[in-house]
Design an enzyme around this catalytic site. Sequence first.
Site, short mmCIF file in Angstrom:
data_model
loop_
_atom_site.label_atom_id
_atom_site.label_comp_id
_atom_site.label_asym_id
_atom_site.label_seq_id
_atom_site.Cartn_x
_atom_site.Cartn_y
_atom_site.Cartn_z
N LYS A 204 2.21 -1.60 9.44
CA LYS A 204 3.14 -1.61 8.32
C LYS A 204 3.87 -0.27 8.30
O LYS A 204 3.24 0.79 8.18
CB LYS A 204 2.40 -1.84 7.01
CG LYS A 204 3.32 -1.80 5.79
CD LYS A 204 2.59 -2.22 4.53
CE LYS A 204 3.51 -2.12 3.32
NZ LYS A 204 2.85 -2.53 2.09
N LYS A 258 5.24 -5.40 9.99
CA LYS A 258 6.10 -5.41 8.80
C LYS A 258 6.89 -4.12 8.73
O LYS A 258 6.30 -3.05 8.91
CB LYS A 258 5.19 -5.54 7.58
CG LYS A 258 5.91 -5.58 6.27
CD LYS A 258 4.92 -5.57 5.14
CE LYS A 258 5.67 -5.47 3.84
NZ LYS A 258 4.82 -5.26 2.71
#
Length: 334
Positions: A204, A258
């Site tokens: 992330k 992400k």
Amino acid sequence: MSITPVNAPFPMTRLRRLRRTAALRGLAAENTLSVNDLIWPIFVMEGQNDSYAIPSMPGVMRLTVDRAVLAAKEAHDLGIPAICIFPYTDDASRTEDCALAWSPDNLSNRATAAIKAAVPDIAIMTDVALDPYNANGHDGFVRDGTIVNDETVEALVKMTLAQAAAGADIIGPSDMMDGRIGAMRRALEADGFQDVAILSYSAKYASAFYGPFRDALGASGALVGDKKTYQMNPANSDEALRLVARDLSEGADMVMVKPGLPYLDICRRVKDQFGAPTYAYQVSGEYAMIMGAGANGWINEEQVMMESLMAFKRAGCDGILTYFAPRVAKLLGA
Ligand code: PBG
């Protein structure tokens, strides 16, 4: 007399042959997008029979729990296999000790239980991070301006167990603390939740593409500083592989990259190296860009939506978290 260029080999390599008709293009397609690939993130809020349109995410609503149940029903009827619950919290819910995060009857857990009871066959994914409950908007405890990793992990474990008890099928740690997957997996095993899956937000990135989401959660105003000491540097790619390796070894069942579209190179590397179930999150900013340009007539919104999702499949993703999920499911079913 030949019109073939003088130096070309014969016969000419006519790759266009298989693009000539829709039928031939279909036969030659290397990837497909299916409703099975979709995880739908939804935002829940307090109240009854109400919804609130999120300005920076046109078409996305915060829903009261009763409306979220209806949304889950609709998603299930459309064939969407999973939804992901995010709670909208107000200032009163955000404290220094983040205690609401592991309360068995907090908004997120009530939504999970209600959806599980009404729509038992849809998989429910939940979010593990302290930000909706933290006075300073961070995913972990902050002391003297520093994130306190290990104490945060203890809190995340409590949060995980409360979510599992509420009926979560997939736990989604989005916090990026070190050591949390192992700690969560151990606690789930010890408490009888050995069948609860973990989809780790392994890679992330500290991204500006999350802006509209923070509006959706009410966390934009709350966040003090940025998340760069725990979320990844967008300059890095090898590090993503180390994070995925670590999370799989600690007990993650599925891993995530992400944001999505700007990080497809990472998706491909992760899939190639590990062959594990790999997901991408087409985040709020990606959604907002497509919707914004679409609303202005600058792009064909629906075509760009479908093309962007196919791109995830081409990059090796097994599934995509996307706010477009119901719209895509309807198109695919039509
Ligand atoms: C927070 C969290 C974020 C998102 C999912 N979980 C935002 C952040 O890290 O600040 C982003 C989702 C999106 O932008 O759509 N734990």
